[in-house]
Design an enzyme around this catalytic site. Sequence first.
Site, short mmCIF file in Angstrom:
data_model
loop_
_atom_site.label_atom_id
_atom_site.label_comp_id
_atom_site.label_asym_id
_atom_site.label_seq_id
_atom_site.Cartn_x
_atom_site.Cartn_y
_atom_site.Cartn_z
N ARG A 116 50.43 38.89 40.89
CA ARG A 116 50.00 40.24 40.46
C ARG A 116 51.19 41.02 39.90
O ARG A 116 51.06 41.74 38.91
CB ARG A 116 49.38 40.99 41.63
N ARG A 121 50.34 45.56 54.13
CA ARG A 121 49.00 46.10 53.93
C ARG A 121 47.95 45.01 54.19
O ARG A 121 46.87 45.29 54.70
CB ARG A 121 48.87 46.63 52.49
N LYS A 136 50.21 54.00 44.39
CA LYS A 136 49.31 54.76 43.52
C LYS A 136 48.13 55.35 44.30
O LYS A 136 47.80 56.52 44.14
CB LYS A 136 48.77 53.87 42.38
N ARG A 173 45.56 48.79 32.21
CA ARG A 173 46.49 47.73 32.61
C ARG A 173 46.87 46.84 31.44
O ARG A 173 47.64 45.89 31.62
CB ARG A 173 45.87 46.88 33.71
N ARG A 217 42.14 43.14 52.47
CA ARG A 217 42.10 42.73 51.07
C ARG A 217 42.64 41.32 50.92
O ARG A 217 43.80 41.05 51.23
CB ARG A 217 42.94 43.69 50.21
P1 AMP Z 1 44.09 47.35 42.35
O1 AMP Z 1 43.28 47.83 43.50
O2 AMP Z 1 44.31 48.41 41.30
O3 AMP Z 1 45.40 46.73 42.79
O4 AMP Z 1 43.26 46.19 41.63
C1 AMP Z 1 42.91 45.01 42.31
C2 AMP Z 1 42.50 43.94 41.31
O5 AMP Z 1 41.36 44.40 40.55
C3 AMP Z 1 43.55 43.59 40.26
O6 AMP Z 1 44.48 42.64 40.73
C4 AMP Z 1 42.67 43.03 39.13
O7 AMP Z 1 42.23 41.72 39.42
C5 AMP Z 1 41.45 43.96 39.20
N1 AMP Z 1 41.65 45.15 38.34
C6 AMP Z 1 41.75 46.45 38.75
N2 AMP Z 1 41.93 47.27 37.71
C7 AMP Z 1 41.96 46.48 36.61
C8 AMP Z 1 42.14 46.73 35.22
N3 AMP Z 1 42.35 47.97 34.75
N4 AMP Z 1 42.09 45.67 34.36
C9 AMP Z 1 41.86 44.43 34.82
N5 AMP Z 1 41.73 44.10 36.11
C10 AMP Z 1 41.76 45.12 37.01
#
Ligand code: AMP
Length: 191
Positions: free
Chosen positions: A146, A128, A14, A89, A134
């Site tokens: 996740r 990654r 993404k 999400r 991260r």
């Molecule tokens: P991402 O970078 O999109 O993979 O997000 C990393 C982490 O941030 C996720 O595993 C969640 O813990 C938190 N997170 C990001 N976006 C959301 C969302 N829309 N709702 C809830 N938690 C989120």
Amino acid sequence: MLNLILFGPPGSGKGTQAENIIAKYGILHISTGDMFRYELSNNTELGQLAKSYMDKGELVPDSVTIAMLEKRVNENPDAKGIIFDGFPRTVAQAEALDALLASKGTEITTLLSLEVPTEELVARLLNRGHSSGRADDKDESIIRNRISVYHGDTKPVFDYYDEKRKAISIQGVGSIDDIFCSIQEQLDPLV
Ligand code: AMP
């Protein structure tokens, strides 16, 4: 306005494709994951709260995430469109997003879902984790959590927009350029 949800499991590409989309279509990028990481890097209260969920591969609660997202959208009244990356999400987040956009006289144009098999996702995320720093990409059990949160809580968001005939699946395996070509085939007729 082109309001796009870039959807798919963690590791589906993404972030990478969001960069291509922004460069071509000039729309505002909102990534809730990036926003939480920014808060964390500034050691804010919100960042600390988010970290307690992110470290386990869980979702940050809807109330917190929706409030943060709404604030960012409201701060950008002149955006000619928005790409939502990593949001919504949950179905509750999708309903809140639809209500927010409706209050501004606009709506989600389309949801593009990048489809990648689970074992490929795990391999990509572990890879990654070696370079990104991260914490949630370094541990295989957190990565798998996740992905399972994606299937349990997040996948219903696809069905929610599918019922509105707004959801499109895109093959997320292949070269970055080929995947972006498939994305452009969907977006070009909409702009
Ligand atoms: P991402 O970078 O999109 O993979 O997000 C990393 C982490 O941030 C996720 O595993 C969640 O813990 C938190 N997170 C990001 N976006 C959301 C969302 N829309 N709702 C809830 N938690 C989120």
